[in-house]
Scaffold this motif. Structure first.
Motif, PDB file in Angstrom:
ATOM      1  N   ASN A  87      38.836  76.327  55.344  1.00  0.00           N
ATOM      2  CA  ASN A  87      39.696  76.788  54.251  1.00  0.00           C
ATOM      3  C   ASN A  87      40.779  75.754  53.979  1.00  0.00           C
ATOM      4  O   ASN A  87      41.968  76.079  53.946  1.00  0.00           O
ATOM      5  N   ASN A  88      40.350  74.501  53.809  1.00  0.00           N
ATOM      6  CA  ASN A  88      41.260  73.370  53.607  1.00  0.00           C
ATOM      7  C   ASN A  88      42.215  73.200  54.779  1.00  0.00           C
ATOM      8  O   ASN A  88      43.300  72.660  54.637  1.00  0.00           O
ATOM      9  N   THR A  89      41.805  73.659  55.956  1.00  0.00           N
ATOM     10  CA  THR A  89      42.684  73.569  57.119  1.00  0.00           C
ATOM     11  C   THR A  89      42.509  72.268  57.886  1.00  0.00           C
ATOM     12  O   THR A  89      43.418  71.842  58.577  1.00  0.00           O
ATOM     13  N   LYS A  98      31.737  57.749  50.331  1.00  0.00           N
ATOM     14  CA  LYS A  98      31.373  59.165  50.215  1.00  0.00           C
ATOM     15  C   LYS A  98      31.864  59.763  48.893  1.00  0.00           C
ATOM     16  O   LYS A  98      31.405  60.822  48.477  1.00  0.00           O
ATOM     17  N   ILE A  99      32.802  59.086  48.221  1.00  0.00           N
ATOM     18  CA  ILE A  99      33.347  59.571  46.956  1.00  0.00           C
ATOM     19  C   ILE A  99      32.334  59.372  45.823  1.00  0.00           C
ATOM     20  O   ILE A  99      32.363  60.073  44.821  1.00  0.00           O
ATOM     21  N   ARG A 103      33.001  64.104  41.041  1.00  0.00           N
ATOM     22  CA  ARG A 103      33.890  64.105  39.879  1.00  0.00           C
ATOM     23  C   ARG A 103      35.346  64.056  40.319  1.00  0.00           C
ATOM     24  O   ARG A 103      35.727  64.715  41.280  1.00  0.00           O
ATOM     25  N   PHE A 104      36.128  63.269  39.583  1.00  0.00           N
ATOM     26  CA  PHE A 104      37.566  63.171  39.816  1.00  0.00           C
ATOM     27  C   PHE A 104      38.219  64.379  39.149  1.00  0.00           C
ATOM     28  O   PHE A 104      38.130  64.551  37.938  1.00  0.00           O
ATOM     29  N   LEU A 105      38.858  65.227  39.936  1.00  0.00           N
ATOM     30  CA  LEU A 105      39.414  66.472  39.423  1.00  0.00           C
ATOM     31  C   LEU A 105      40.887  66.384  39.050  1.00  0.00           C
ATOM     32  O   LEU A 105      41.290  66.804  37.966  1.00  0.00           O
ATOM     33  N   GLU A 106      41.699  65.861  39.953  1.00  0.00           N
ATOM     34  CA  GLU A 106      43.144  65.937  39.771  1.00  0.00           C
ATOM     35  C   GLU A 106      43.837  64.890  40.611  1.00  0.00           C
ATOM     36  O   GLU A 106      43.267  64.369  41.555  1.00  0.00           O
ATOM     37  N   LEU A 124      44.342  61.677  45.222  1.00  0.00           N
ATOM     38  CA  LEU A 124      43.305  61.832  44.215  1.00  0.00           C
ATOM     39  C   LEU A 124      42.304  62.850  44.741  1.00  0.00           C
ATOM     40  O   LEU A 124      41.742  62.663  45.823  1.00  0.00           O
ATOM     41  N   ALA A 125      42.092  63.941  44.009  1.00  0.00           N
ATOM     42  CA  ALA A 125      41.177  65.001  44.451  1.00  0.00           C
ATOM     43  C   ALA A 125      39.846  64.894  43.720  1.00  0.00           C
ATOM     44  O   ALA A 125      39.807  64.692  42.502  1.00  0.00           O
ATOM     45  N   PHE A 126      38.762  65.043  44.483  1.00  0.00           N
ATOM     46  CA  PHE A 126      37.405  64.974  43.947  1.00  0.00           C
ATOM     47  C   PHE A 126      36.664  66.258  44.295  1.00  0.00           C
ATOM     48  O   PHE A 126      37.129  67.063  45.101  1.00  0.00           O
ATOM     49  N   GLU A 127      35.491  66.422  43.718  1.00  0.00           N
ATOM     50  CA  GLU A 127      34.644  67.583  43.990  1.00  0.00           C
ATOM     51  C   GLU A 127      34.328  67.715  45.478  1.00  0.00           C
ATOM     52  O   GLU A 127      34.381  66.739  46.212  1.00  0.00           O
ATOM     53  N   LYS A 128      33.958  68.923  45.858  1.00  0.00           N
ATOM     54  CA  LYS A 128      33.460  69.247  47.197  1.00  0.00           C
ATOM     55  C   LYS A 128      34.445  68.935  48.313  1.00  0.00           C
ATOM     56  O   LYS A 128      34.062  68.609  49.435  1.00  0.00           O
TER      57      LYS A 128
END
Length: 144
Positions: A87-89, A98-99, A103-106, A124-128
Motif C-alpha cells: 500500500n505504497n509502504t 524499468k521505467i 506512462r508519466f503520470l505526475e 516523477l511518478a509513472f504507472e504501476k
C-alpha cells in the motif's frame, strides 16, 4: 537601489527558469516512456560536473506523426528510480530501465529540510507504482 534591481532581476530569471522547467514536464505528462537512462558523473573538481544526469525519451502522441518523440534531460545530485509496493509502504530501488513502457503520470516538486539544510526534491511518478526521485535538481530541459 542598484542592488535591489539586481536582486529583483535574479528573482525574475529564477521564476522564468522554474516556469520553463514545469512546462517541459507538463508537455510530457501522459506520455509513455520509450527510453530512460542515467549517467553517473566522472570524478571532477567542478561541482557542476558531479551531477547525475537523467534522460527520458517519451512518445509524442500530441503530435500527429506517430514517429515523433519528446525528450527531457534532468540533472541533480542524486537520481533514484524505484517502485512502491504494498500500500505504497515500501520503496524498492530499481534500474531506471524499468521505467521504459510506463506512462508519466505526475510530478511533485518541493523543498524538504534535512540535517544539512533545505534540499530541492523532484519526484516523477509513472504507472504501476514506479517513480524517480531527484534531489537538488539544477536542470530540467528538453532533450534533443
Amino acid at each position: 537601489m542598484m542592488d535591489e534591481l539586481m536582486e529583483e532581476e535574479e528573482w525574475i530569471e529564477e521564476e522564468e527558469w522554474i516556469e520553463d522547467s514545469w512546462m517541459e514536464l507538463e508537455k510530457a505528462r501522459g506520455e509513455k516512456a520509450l527510453k530512460c537512462s542515467k549517467k553517473k558523473p566522472k570524478a571532477s573538481k567542478k561541482e557542476s560536473d558531479s551531477l547525475e544526469e537523467l534522460t527520458i525519451i517519451f512518445e509524442d502522441t500530441d503530435n500527429l506523426n506517430i514517429e515523433e518523440t519528446y525528450g527531457i534531460k534532468i540533472k541533480g545530485n542524486t537520481i533514484i528510480a524505484g517502485r512502491h509496493s504494498g500500500n505504497n509502504t515500501s520503496f524498492k530501488e530499481v534500474n531506471v530501465n524499468k521505467i521504459k513502457g510506463k506512462r508519466f503520470l505526475e510530478y511533485v516538486a518541493g523543498q524538504i529540510e534535512n540535517v544539512s539544510g533545505l534540499e530541492l526534491k523532484l519526484t516523477l511518478a509513472f504507472e504501476k507504482g514506479y517513480s524517480i526521485e531527484i534531489t537538488d535538481y539544477s536542470l530540467v530541459e528538453e532533450y534533443k
